[in-house]
Design a protein around this motif. Structure first.
Motif, PDB file in Angstrom:
ATOM      1  N   GLY A 130       0.812  -1.201   0.000  1.00 17.81           N
ATOM      2  CA  GLY A 130       0.000   0.000   0.000  1.00 17.81           C
ATOM      3  C   GLY A 130       0.845   1.250   0.000  1.00 17.81           C
ATOM      4  N   CYS A 131       0.254   2.334   0.469  1.00 17.95           N
ATOM      5  CA  CYS A 131       0.916   3.629   0.404  1.00 17.95           C
ATOM      6  C   CYS A 131       0.688   4.423   1.690  1.00 17.95           C
ATOM      7  CB  CYS A 131       0.361   4.394  -0.797  1.00 17.95           C
ATOM      8  SG  CYS A 131       1.085   5.990  -1.072  1.00 17.95           S
ATOM      9  N   ILE A 132       1.744   4.876   2.289  1.00 20.45           N
ATOM     10  CA  ILE A 132       1.727   5.713   3.483  1.00 20.45           C
ATOM     11  C   ILE A 132       0.943   5.047   4.628  1.00 20.45           C
ATOM     12  CG2 ILE A 132       1.502   8.083   4.357  1.00 20.45           C
ATOM     13  CD1 ILE A 132       1.418   9.034   1.466  1.00 20.45           C
ATOM     14  N   ASN A 133       1.211   3.787   4.857  1.00 17.43           N
ATOM     15  CA  ASN A 133       0.612   3.041   5.966  1.00 17.43           C
ATOM     16  C   ASN A 133       1.607   2.941   7.110  1.00 17.43           C
ATOM     17  OD1 ASN A 133      -1.903   2.356   4.709  1.00 17.43           O
ATOM     18  ND2 ASN A 133      -0.771   0.939   3.418  1.00 17.43           N
ATOM     19  N   THR A 134       1.099   2.849   8.338  1.00 20.14           N
ATOM     20  CA  THR A 134       1.954   2.782   9.516  1.00 20.14           C
ATOM     21  C   THR A 134       1.492   1.691  10.464  1.00 20.14           C
ATOM     22  OG1 THR A 134       2.382   5.164   9.388  1.00 20.14           O
ATOM     23  CG2 THR A 134       2.882   4.080  11.470  1.00 20.14           C
ATOM     24  N   ALA A 135       2.407   0.838  10.865  1.00 21.58           N
ATOM     25  CA  ALA A 135       2.173  -0.159  11.912  1.00 21.58           C
ATOM     26  C   ALA A 135       3.097   0.216  13.068  1.00 21.58           C
ATOM     27  CB  ALA A 135       2.462  -1.559  11.409  1.00 21.58           C
ATOM     28  N   SER A 136       2.561   0.986  14.031  1.00 29.96           N
ATOM     29  CA  SER A 136       3.391   1.490  15.120  1.00 29.96           C
ATOM     30  C   SER A 136       3.202   0.739  16.433  1.00 29.96           C
ATOM     31  CB  SER A 136       3.124   2.984  15.336  1.00 29.96           C
ATOM     32  OG  SER A 136       1.768   3.223  15.609  1.00 29.96           O
ATOM     33  N   GLY A 137       2.133   0.008  16.558  1.00 25.67           N
ATOM     34  CA  GLY A 137       1.927  -0.787  17.767  1.00 25.67           C
ATOM     35  C   GLY A 137       2.758  -2.059  17.725  1.00 25.67           C
ATOM     36  N   ASN A 138       3.203  -2.516  18.879  1.00 22.27           N
ATOM     37  CA  ASN A 138       3.925  -3.794  18.906  1.00 22.27           C
ATOM     38  C   ASN A 138       2.986  -4.908  18.441  1.00 22.27           C
ATOM     39  OD1 ASN A 138       6.235  -2.569  19.869  1.00 22.27           O
ATOM     40  ND2 ASN A 138       5.740  -2.974  22.003  1.00 22.27           N
ATOM     41  N   HIS A 139       3.470  -5.784  17.596  1.00 20.93           N
ATOM     42  CA  HIS A 139       2.704  -6.894  17.025  1.00 20.93           C
ATOM     43  C   HIS A 139       1.541  -6.409  16.151  1.00 20.93           C
ATOM     44  CE1 HIS A 139       4.779  -9.815  19.643  1.00 20.93           C
ATOM     45  NE2 HIS A 139       4.690  -8.879  20.559  1.00 20.93           N
ATOM     46  N   SER A 140       1.620  -5.230  15.576  1.00 19.00           N
ATOM     47  CA  SER A 140       0.545  -4.682  14.743  1.00 19.00           C
ATOM     48  C   SER A 140       0.805  -4.942  13.266  1.00 19.00           C
ATOM     49  CB  SER A 140       0.396  -3.174  14.981  1.00 19.00           C
ATOM     50  OG  SER A 140       1.567  -2.488  14.583  1.00 19.00           O
ATOM     51  N   SER A 141      -0.278  -4.895  12.444  1.00 14.85           N
ATOM     52  CA  SER A 141      -0.156  -5.162  11.009  1.00 14.85           C
ATOM     53  C   SER A 141      -1.107  -4.297  10.196  1.00 14.85           C
ATOM     54  CB  SER A 141      -0.481  -6.621  10.695  1.00 14.85           C
ATOM     55  OG  SER A 141       0.447  -7.477  11.280  1.00 14.85           O
ATOM     56  N   VAL A 142      -0.626  -3.850   9.049  1.00 15.23           N
ATOM     57  CA  VAL A 142      -1.451  -3.223   8.021  1.00 15.23           C
ATOM     58  C   VAL A 142      -1.186  -3.995   6.740  1.00 15.23           C
ATOM     59  CG1 VAL A 142      -1.946  -1.156   6.668  1.00 15.23           C
ATOM     60  CG2 VAL A 142      -1.367  -0.939   9.089  1.00 15.23           C
ATOM     61  N   VAL A 143      -2.245  -4.506   6.100  1.00 18.61           N
ATOM     62  CA  VAL A 143      -2.060  -5.315   4.893  1.00 18.61           C
ATOM     63  C   VAL A 143      -1.915  -4.442   3.661  1.00 18.61           C
ATOM     64  CG1 VAL A 143      -3.087  -7.086   3.412  1.00 18.61           C
ATOM     65  CG2 VAL A 143      -3.244  -7.292   5.887  1.00 18.61           C
ATOM     66  N   GLY A 144      -2.744  -3.422   3.495  1.00 21.38           N
ATOM     67  CA  GLY A 144      -2.664  -2.584   2.306  1.00 21.38           C
ATOM     68  C   GLY A 144      -3.500  -1.338   2.426  1.00 21.38           C
ATOM     69  N   GLY A 145      -3.855  -0.768   1.281  1.00 22.72           N
ATOM     70  CA  GLY A 145      -4.614   0.471   1.256  1.00 22.72           C
ATOM     71  C   GLY A 145      -3.695   1.665   1.364  1.00 22.72           C
ATOM     72  N   TYR A 146      -4.254   2.795   1.819  1.00 19.92           N
ATOM     73  CA  TYR A 146      -3.421   3.973   2.000  1.00 19.92           C
ATOM     74  C   TYR A 146      -3.868   4.808   3.194  1.00 19.92           C
ATOM     75  CZ  TYR A 146      -7.068   6.275  -0.826  1.00 19.92           C
ATOM     76  OH  TYR A 146      -8.257   6.739  -1.326  1.00 19.92           O
ATOM     77  N   PHE A 147      -2.864   5.423   3.824  1.00 19.08           N
ATOM     78  CA  PHE A 147      -3.058   6.238   5.026  1.00 19.08           C
ATOM     79  C   PHE A 147      -3.745   5.470   6.151  1.00 19.08           C
ATOM     80  CE2 PHE A 147      -2.720   9.506   1.705  1.00 19.08           C
ATOM     81  CZ  PHE A 147      -1.719  10.308   2.242  1.00 19.08           C
ATOM     82  N   ASN A 148      -3.454   4.184   6.288  1.00 15.54           N
ATOM     83  CA  ASN A 148      -4.002   3.377   7.377  1.00 15.54           C
ATOM     84  C   ASN A 148      -2.988   3.292   8.510  1.00 15.54           C
ATOM     85  OD1 ASN A 148      -6.514   2.611   6.163  1.00 15.54           O
ATOM     86  ND2 ASN A 148      -5.347   1.290   4.791  1.00 15.54           N
ATOM     87  N   THR A 149      -3.501   3.180   9.748  1.00 22.10           N
ATOM     88  CA  THR A 149      -2.634   3.126  10.920  1.00 22.10           C
ATOM     89  C   THR A 149      -3.092   2.028  11.874  1.00 22.10           C
ATOM     90  OG1 THR A 149      -2.214   5.507  10.793  1.00 22.10           O
ATOM     91  CG2 THR A 149      -1.723   4.424  12.881  1.00 22.10           C
ATOM     92  N   ALA A 150      -2.174   1.177  12.267  1.00 17.77           N
ATOM     93  CA  ALA A 150      -2.403   0.179  13.314  1.00 17.77           C
ATOM     94  C   ALA A 150      -1.475   0.542  14.466  1.00 17.77           C
ATOM     95  CB  ALA A 150      -2.118  -1.225  12.801  1.00 17.77           C
ATOM     96  N   SER A 151      -2.003   1.278  15.445  1.00 17.93           N
ATOM     97  CA  SER A 151      -1.163   1.783  16.526  1.00 17.93           C
ATOM     98  C   SER A 151      -1.359   1.062  17.857  1.00 17.93           C
ATOM     99  CB  SER A 151      -1.407   3.286  16.718  1.00 17.93           C
ATOM    100  OG  SER A 151      -2.759   3.547  16.991  1.00 17.93           O
ATOM    101  N   GLY A 152      -2.424   0.310  17.991  1.00 18.57           N
ATOM    102  CA  GLY A 152      -2.644  -0.444  19.221  1.00 18.57           C
ATOM    103  C   GLY A 152      -1.805  -1.715  19.236  1.00 18.57           C
ATOM    104  N   THR A 153      -1.493  -2.200  20.421  1.00 18.43           N
ATOM    105  CA  THR A 153      -0.770  -3.467  20.544  1.00 18.43           C
ATOM    106  C   THR A 153      -1.626  -4.581  19.935  1.00 18.43           C
ATOM    107  OG1 THR A 153       0.323  -2.709  22.545  1.00 18.43           O
ATOM    108  CG2 THR A 153       0.247  -5.088  22.186  1.00 18.43           C
ATOM    109  N   CYS A 154      -1.050  -5.383  19.083  1.00 14.73           N
ATOM    110  CA  CYS A 154      -1.732  -6.485  18.407  1.00 14.73           C
ATOM    111  C   CYS A 154      -2.922  -6.001  17.569  1.00 14.73           C
ATOM    112  CB  CYS A 154      -2.194  -7.546  19.392  1.00 14.73           C
ATOM    113  SG  CYS A 154      -0.861  -8.297  20.336  1.00 14.73           S
ATOM    114  N   SER A 155      -2.836  -4.822  17.002  1.00 16.41           N
ATOM    115  CA  SER A 155      -3.926  -4.277  16.188  1.00 16.41           C
ATOM    116  C   SER A 155      -3.733  -4.615  14.716  1.00 16.41           C
ATOM    117  CB  SER A 155      -4.022  -2.762  16.361  1.00 16.41           C
ATOM    118  OG  SER A 155      -2.823  -2.125  15.951  1.00 16.41           O
ATOM    119  N   PHE A 156      -4.826  -4.461  13.932  1.00 14.41           N
ATOM    120  CA  PHE A 156      -4.819  -4.888  12.531  1.00 14.41           C
ATOM    121  C   PHE A 156      -5.695  -3.973  11.683  1.00 14.41           C
ATOM    122  CE2 PHE A 156      -7.159  -7.195   9.224  1.00 14.41           C
ATOM    123  CZ  PHE A 156      -6.125  -7.703   8.457  1.00 14.41           C
ATOM    124  N   VAL A 157      -5.186  -3.565  10.517  1.00  7.75           N
ATOM    125  CA  VAL A 157      -5.982  -2.901   9.487  1.00  7.75           C
ATOM    126  C   VAL A 157      -5.777  -3.687   8.207  1.00  7.75           C
ATOM    127  CG1 VAL A 157      -6.384  -0.825   8.127  1.00  7.75           C
ATOM    128  CG2 VAL A 157      -5.823  -0.622  10.548  1.00  7.75           C
TER     129      VAL A 157
END
Length: 186
Positions: free
Chosen positions: A85-112
């Motif tokens: 994707g584009c401009i995605n951020t996985a800042s939480g520990n154990h977090s994931s972002v698969v794709g898309g754009y401007f998505n954020t997974a900031s919680g621990t073990c979070s997912f977008v």
């Protein structure tokens, strides 16, 4: 290649300065974390220990973090990942972002999963897709839709638009402008 046992396979202006770090090729890539690896691409940085980066202008700074591809993605949480994707951020520990754009997974073990402008900030929260959705409650869930919020603990919004599940264990299935604010409400 200035790090101990480091390697640069080719390309232009690449740096492998971490212990056992590698850059496969590309341009202006840096692998400075111990055991870090940049496949190729352009302006990528793997600064976390055991981090991996591919694509263009991506950063994997969390320990054991991964950015598979895309553009301007960041995996800065430990054990975090951004697949593409584009401009995605996985800042939480154990977090994931698969794709898309401007998505954020900031919680621990979070997912977008996908979509745009989605945020999973609650611990163990998830947003599967859609636009401008937020899952901020503990173990909260938003399936999709537009501008939905699941902010109660264990709350869920399946779809629709402008819906809010603010009570603990509350849910909104769909529609527009609906709110479930009491415990166990729907």
């Amino acid at each position: 290649a200035s790090g101990g046992y480091s390697f640069v396979g080719g390309g232009y202006c690449n740096t492998a300065c971490g212990f056992y770090s590698s850059v496969g090729g590309g341009k202006y890539n840096t692998a400075c974390g111990a055991n870090s690896f940049v496949v190729g691409g352009y302006c990528n940085t793997a600064s976390g220990n055991c981090s991996f980066v591919g694509g263009g202008n991506n950063t994997a700074s969390g320990n054991i973090s991964f950015v598979g591809g895309g553009v301007s993605n960041t995996a800065c949480g430990n054990y975090s990942s951004v697949v593409g994707g584009c401009i995605n951020t996985a800042s939480g520990n154990h977090s994931s972002v698969v794709g898309g754009y401007f998505n954020t997974a900031s919680g621990t073990c979070s997912f977008v999963g996908n979509g745009a402008y989605n945020t999973a900030s609650g611990s163990r929260s998830s947003v599967v897709g859609g636009y401008c959705n937020t899952a901020s409650g503990y173990r909260s869930f938003v399936g999709g839709g537009r501008c939905n919020t699941a902010c109660g603990g264990y709350s869920s919004v399946v779809g629709g638009q402008n819906n809010t599940a603010s009570g603990n264990w509350s849910s909104v299935v769909g529609g527009s402008g609906n709110t479930a604010s009491d415990v166990y409400s729907s």
